[in-house]
Design a protein around this motif. Structure first.
Motif, PDB file in Angstrom:
ATOM      1  N   GLU A  61      12.955 -50.001  -4.396  1.00 47.81           N
ATOM      2  CA  GLU A  61      12.151 -51.509  -5.378  1.00 47.81           C
ATOM      3  C   GLU A  61      13.642 -52.520  -4.421  1.00 47.81           C
ATOM      4  O   GLU A  61      13.812 -53.193  -5.193  1.00 47.81           O
ATOM      5  N   THR A  89       6.245 -56.141  -8.128  1.00 44.97           N
ATOM      6  CA  THR A  89       6.476 -56.561  -7.003  1.00 44.97           C
ATOM      7  C   THR A  89       5.693 -55.387  -5.368  1.00 44.97           C
ATOM      8  O   THR A  89       5.814 -54.208  -5.468  1.00 44.97           O
ATOM      9  N   ASP A  91       3.675 -60.772  -6.385  1.00 46.88           N
ATOM     10  CA  ASP A  91       3.503 -60.205  -7.230  1.00 46.88           C
ATOM     11  C   ASP A  91       2.173 -59.926  -7.819  1.00 46.88           C
ATOM     12  O   ASP A  91       1.394 -61.115  -7.891  1.00 46.88           O
ATOM     13  N   TYR A 129       4.785 -54.993  -1.063  1.00 43.34           N
ATOM     14  CA  TYR A 129       4.804 -55.461   0.093  1.00 43.34           C
ATOM     15  C   TYR A 129       3.911 -54.799   1.242  1.00 43.34           C
ATOM     16  O   TYR A 129       2.892 -54.905   1.239  1.00 43.34           O
ATOM     17  N   THR A 172       6.354 -60.352   0.138  1.00 44.07           N
ATOM     18  CA  THR A 172       5.943 -59.454  -0.394  1.00 44.07           C
ATOM     19  C   THR A 172       5.227 -60.339  -1.473  1.00 44.07           C
ATOM     20  O   THR A 172       4.703 -61.135  -1.540  1.00 44.07           O
TER      21      THR A 172
END
Length: 141
Positions: free
Chosen positions: A59, A92, A87, A94, A85
């Motif tokens: 993370e 989160t 949301d 990637y 990234t």
């Protein structure tokens, strides 16, 4: 025949060191990350979980890090770079891409999919050139 326990212990210690070191080496199987590294190179990696020990937190990876992850779109671990990234529902995720690829990998990557991170020294990835070809040959890749 006398058993030399000190010699035996030294062999066991050497074997353990070799096995742990081997867990931190990953052979590159494609050219998707050229010119950062090439097919047949070996990269030094940190593990998210090495026998219950976390060497890095998935993370906490950042844009620019090169990671090894379990891809939803490929049946083998993939070594690519984090380029962004997103949301998604408070998580989160990637965006990951091979340096030599034209487009990002097809799916967002959850931190739980990231298993390894390529070690850097300064700003340079730790790469051992070409010696992984033997492994590729033995595995028929």
């Amino acid at each position: 025949m006398d058993i030399d326990y000190k010699e035996m212990a030294s062999y066991v210690i050497i074997l353990i060191i070799v096995l742990i070191a081997a867990q931190h080496l990953n052979v590159v199987v494609s050219g998707s990350m050229e010119p950062a590294f090439y097919r047949g190179d070996i990269v030094l990696v940190e593990k998210a979980d090495l026998f219950g020990i976390s060497e890095f937190n998935p993370e906490d990876v950042e844009v620019g890090d090169v990671v090894v992850y379990d891809a939803a779109w490929y049946d083998q671990p993939v070594i690519h770079r984090i380029i962004g990234t997103a949301d998604i529902n408070g998580t989160t995720m990637y965006v990951i891409k091979g340096d030599n690829n034209n487009s990002p990998d097809p799916y967002y990557v959850n931190p739980s999919q990231i298993k390894e991170k390529v070690v850097t020294f300064g700003d340079n990835l730790v790469v051992i050139p070409k010696i992984g070809y033997l492994s590729l040959w033995l595995r028929g890749l």
